[in-house]
Design a protein around this motif. Sequence first.
Motif, mmCIF file in Angstrom:
data_model
loop_
_atom_site.group_PDB
_atom_site.id
_atom_site.type_symbol
_atom_site.label_atom_id
_atom_site.label_comp_id
_atom_site.label_asym_id
_atom_site.label_seq_id
_atom_site.Cartn_x
_atom_site.Cartn_y
_atom_site.Cartn_z
ATOM 1 N N GLN A 191 10.504 12.689 -1.891
ATOM 2 C CA GLN A 191 10.084 11.784 -0.818
ATOM 3 C C GLN A 191 8.721 12.253 -0.299
ATOM 4 O OE1 GLN A 191 13.586 12.691 1.518
ATOM 5 N NE2 GLN A 191 14.425 10.664 1.158
ATOM 6 N N ASN A 192 7.713 11.442 -0.531
ATOM 7 C CA ASN A 192 6.354 11.756 -0.090
ATOM 8 C C ASN A 192 6.015 10.901 1.126
ATOM 9 O OD1 ASN A 192 5.382 13.518 -2.430
ATOM 10 N ND2 ASN A 192 6.053 11.686 -3.523
ATOM 11 N N LEU A 193 5.955 11.532 2.286
ATOM 12 C CA LEU A 193 5.557 10.833 3.499
ATOM 13 C C LEU A 193 4.034 10.777 3.538
ATOM 14 C CD1 LEU A 193 6.406 9.615 6.268
ATOM 15 C CD2 LEU A 193 6.157 11.921 7.211
ATOM 16 N N VAL A 194 3.486 9.575 3.622
ATOM 17 C CA VAL A 194 2.032 9.441 3.648
ATOM 18 C C VAL A 194 1.498 9.890 5.005
ATOM 19 C CG1 VAL A 194 0.104 7.818 3.546
ATOM 20 C CG2 VAL A 194 1.992 7.610 1.922
ATOM 21 N N VAL A 195 0.638 10.885 4.969
ATOM 22 C CA VAL A 195 -0.007 11.379 6.184
ATOM 23 C C VAL A 195 -1.165 10.463 6.552
ATOM 24 C CG1 VAL A 195 -1.229 13.326 7.241
ATOM 25 C CG2 VAL A 195 0.670 13.751 5.642
ATOM 26 N N ARG A 196 -1.978 10.135 5.547
ATOM 27 C CA ARG A 196 -3.073 9.189 5.754
ATOM 28 C C ARG A 196 -3.670 8.805 4.416
ATOM 29 N NH1 ARG A 196 -8.280 11.770 5.932
ATOM 30 N NH2 ARG A 196 -8.113 14.035 5.760
ATOM 31 N N ALA A 197 -4.324 7.649 4.400
ATOM 32 C CA ALA A 197 -5.085 7.242 3.221
ATOM 33 C C ALA A 197 -6.382 8.044 3.197
ATOM 34 C CB ALA A 197 -5.386 5.756 3.275
ATOM 35 N N LEU A 198 -6.823 8.412 2.004
ATOM 36 C CA LEU A 198 -8.025 9.242 1.861
ATOM 37 C C LEU A 198 -9.227 8.472 1.331
ATOM 38 C CD1 LEU A 198 -6.365 12.419 0.283
ATOM 39 C CD2 LEU A 198 -7.130 12.131 2.654
ATOM 40 N N THR A 199 -9.003 7.261 0.840
ATOM 41 C CA THR A 199 -10.091 6.480 0.261
ATOM 42 C C THR A 199 -10.181 5.123 0.941
ATOM 43 O OG1 THR A 199 -8.554 5.779 -1.487
ATOM 44 C CG2 THR A 199 -10.062 7.583 -2.006
ATOM 45 N N HIS A 200 -11.390 4.614 1.036
ATOM 46 C CA HIS A 200 -11.602 3.301 1.655
ATOM 47 C C HIS A 200 -10.921 2.214 0.822
ATOM 48 C CE1 HIS A 200 -14.371 4.930 4.573
ATOM 49 N NE2 HIS A 200 -15.144 5.438 3.625
ATOM 50 N N GLY A 201 -10.293 1.289 1.501
ATOM 51 C CA GLY A 201 -9.667 0.170 0.827
ATOM 52 C C GLY A 201 -8.291 0.447 0.271
ATOM 53 N N ALA A 202 -7.778 1.655 0.480
ATOM 54 C CA ALA A 202 -6.425 1.959 -0.005
ATOM 55 C C ALA A 202 -5.408 1.107 0.737
ATOM 56 C CB ALA A 202 -6.118 3.441 0.200
ATOM 57 N N ALA A 203 -4.461 0.546 0.010
ATOM 58 C CA ALA A 203 -3.423 -0.270 0.644
ATOM 59 C C ALA A 203 -2.650 0.566 1.659
ATOM 60 C CB ALA A 203 -2.462 -0.801 -0.419
ATOM 61 N N PRO A 204 -2.317 -0.007 2.809
ATOM 62 C CA PRO A 204 -1.565 0.753 3.807
ATOM 63 C C PRO A 204 -0.160 1.075 3.304
ATOM 64 C CG PRO A 204 -1.776 -1.551 4.474
ATOM 65 C CD PRO A 204 -2.636 -1.370 3.279
ATOM 66 N N LEU A 205 0.166 2.349 3.256
ATOM 67 C CA LEU A 205 1.475 2.806 2.814
ATOM 68 C C LEU A 205 2.004 3.855 3.778
ATOM 69 C CD1 LEU A 205 0.904 3.358 -1.031
ATOM 70 C CD2 LEU A 205 2.171 1.487 0.033
ATOM 71 N N ASP A 206 3.323 3.924 3.885
ATOM 72 C CA ASP A 206 3.945 4.952 4.710
ATOM 73 C C ASP A 206 4.694 5.990 3.888
ATOM 74 O OD1 ASP A 206 3.386 4.126 7.544
ATOM 75 O OD2 ASP A 206 4.269 2.269 6.798
ATOM 76 N N ALA A 207 5.049 5.659 2.666
ATOM 77 C CA ALA A 207 5.758 6.613 1.821
ATOM 78 C C ALA A 207 5.617 6.237 0.354
ATOM 79 C CB ALA A 207 7.238 6.671 2.194
ATOM 80 N N ILE A 208 5.701 7.257 -0.501
ATOM 81 C CA ILE A 208 5.720 7.085 -1.944
ATOM 82 C C ILE A 208 6.885 7.922 -2.451
ATOM 83 C CG2 ILE A 208 4.458 7.378 -4.113
ATOM 84 C CD1 ILE A 208 1.849 7.273 -2.425
ATOM 85 N N VAL A 209 7.850 7.257 -3.090
ATOM 86 C CA VAL A 209 9.094 7.918 -3.497
ATOM 87 C C VAL A 209 9.152 8.017 -5.011
ATOM 88 C CG1 VAL A 209 11.623 7.806 -3.424
ATOM 89 C CG2 VAL A 209 10.282 7.044 -1.455
ATOM 90 N N GLU A 210 9.541 9.184 -5.507
ATOM 91 C CA GLU A 210 9.709 9.418 -6.937
ATOM 92 C C GLU A 210 11.176 9.731 -7.217
ATOM 93 O OE1 GLU A 210 6.821 12.482 -8.289
ATOM 94 O OE2 GLU A 210 6.150 12.429 -6.198
ATOM 95 N N GLU A 211 11.773 8.993 -8.148
ATOM 96 C CA GLU A 211 13.140 9.272 -8.587
ATOM 97 C C GLU A 211 13.193 9.202 -10.108
ATOM 98 O OE1 GLU A 211 16.559 7.689 -5.944
ATOM 99 O OE2 GLU A 211 14.949 6.205 -5.760
ATOM 100 N N ALA A 212 13.834 10.189 -10.732
ATOM 101 C CA ALA A 212 13.962 10.193 -12.186
ATOM 102 C C ALA A 212 15.411 9.922 -12.579
ATOM 103 C CB ALA A 212 13.504 11.522 -12.761
#
Length: 239
Positions: free
Chosen positions: A160-181
């Motif tokens: 579970q990756n909680l988005v702290v902040r976007a680092l590049t201009h124009g990045a889509a607003p996200l709050d989390a990125i989840v990886e499951e295998a």
Amino acid sequence: MEKIIYTLWRNPSDSLDAFSQRLRGGVAEQLFTLGGRGLQVNLADADVAPAAGLRQENNRPLADAVVSIWVDSANAQSRRPLDEVLAATSSRLAAYLVCESVAIRNTRFPAHPGQRTHGFSQIAFLSCPPRLTRDAWLDTWRNYHTQVAIDTQDNFLYVQNLVVRALTHGAAPLDAIVEEAFPPAAMTDPMAFFDAVGDEEKFQKNLAAMMESCNRFIDFDKIDVLPTSQYVLKTATAG
């Protein structure tokens, strides 16, 4: 140490195979040289074509690759050389600083450096619905849903990756990125996905529990889900 997740779109003139080979080869070497302490590449390649039915694409087009890099600092000056390397091999990129929580570590099918990890890795891009406060969303996701996802699915990796902040201009607003295998069978068999092979009653129970939990904190018309092949090229180390 900080973790950066990049989403990358390949140039239309590139084949998926060529894009994959470059990211895992010369690009990876450049990132190591620039101080990457850990590197993972996830690719929407031919190996996960059977999982096409699991894709959810509400914000089009979905990225072709997701690159995770662990670095000493994600500050702009330190990160700029990494951005430049990845920008040179893609048509578009977005970068996010994330706080990583490993709910399930992959001890069942351990990744071998440079080799494709067993099964497939499903990456979900989440946003906090406007009907919830961020605190309520975070509490529901992390303190309630986590165990439901573990109990109802045959996932052998859960990050579970909680988005702290976007680092590049124009990045889509996200709050989390989840990886499951998941094991390979889960690409095409819902009963395998929900850890209920040959057991219709368990399948229906797990499916219902998972959907009920997801509905509490996910708007399904906003989520994006990308099945990928995972390559762990270098395990993150602090020293």
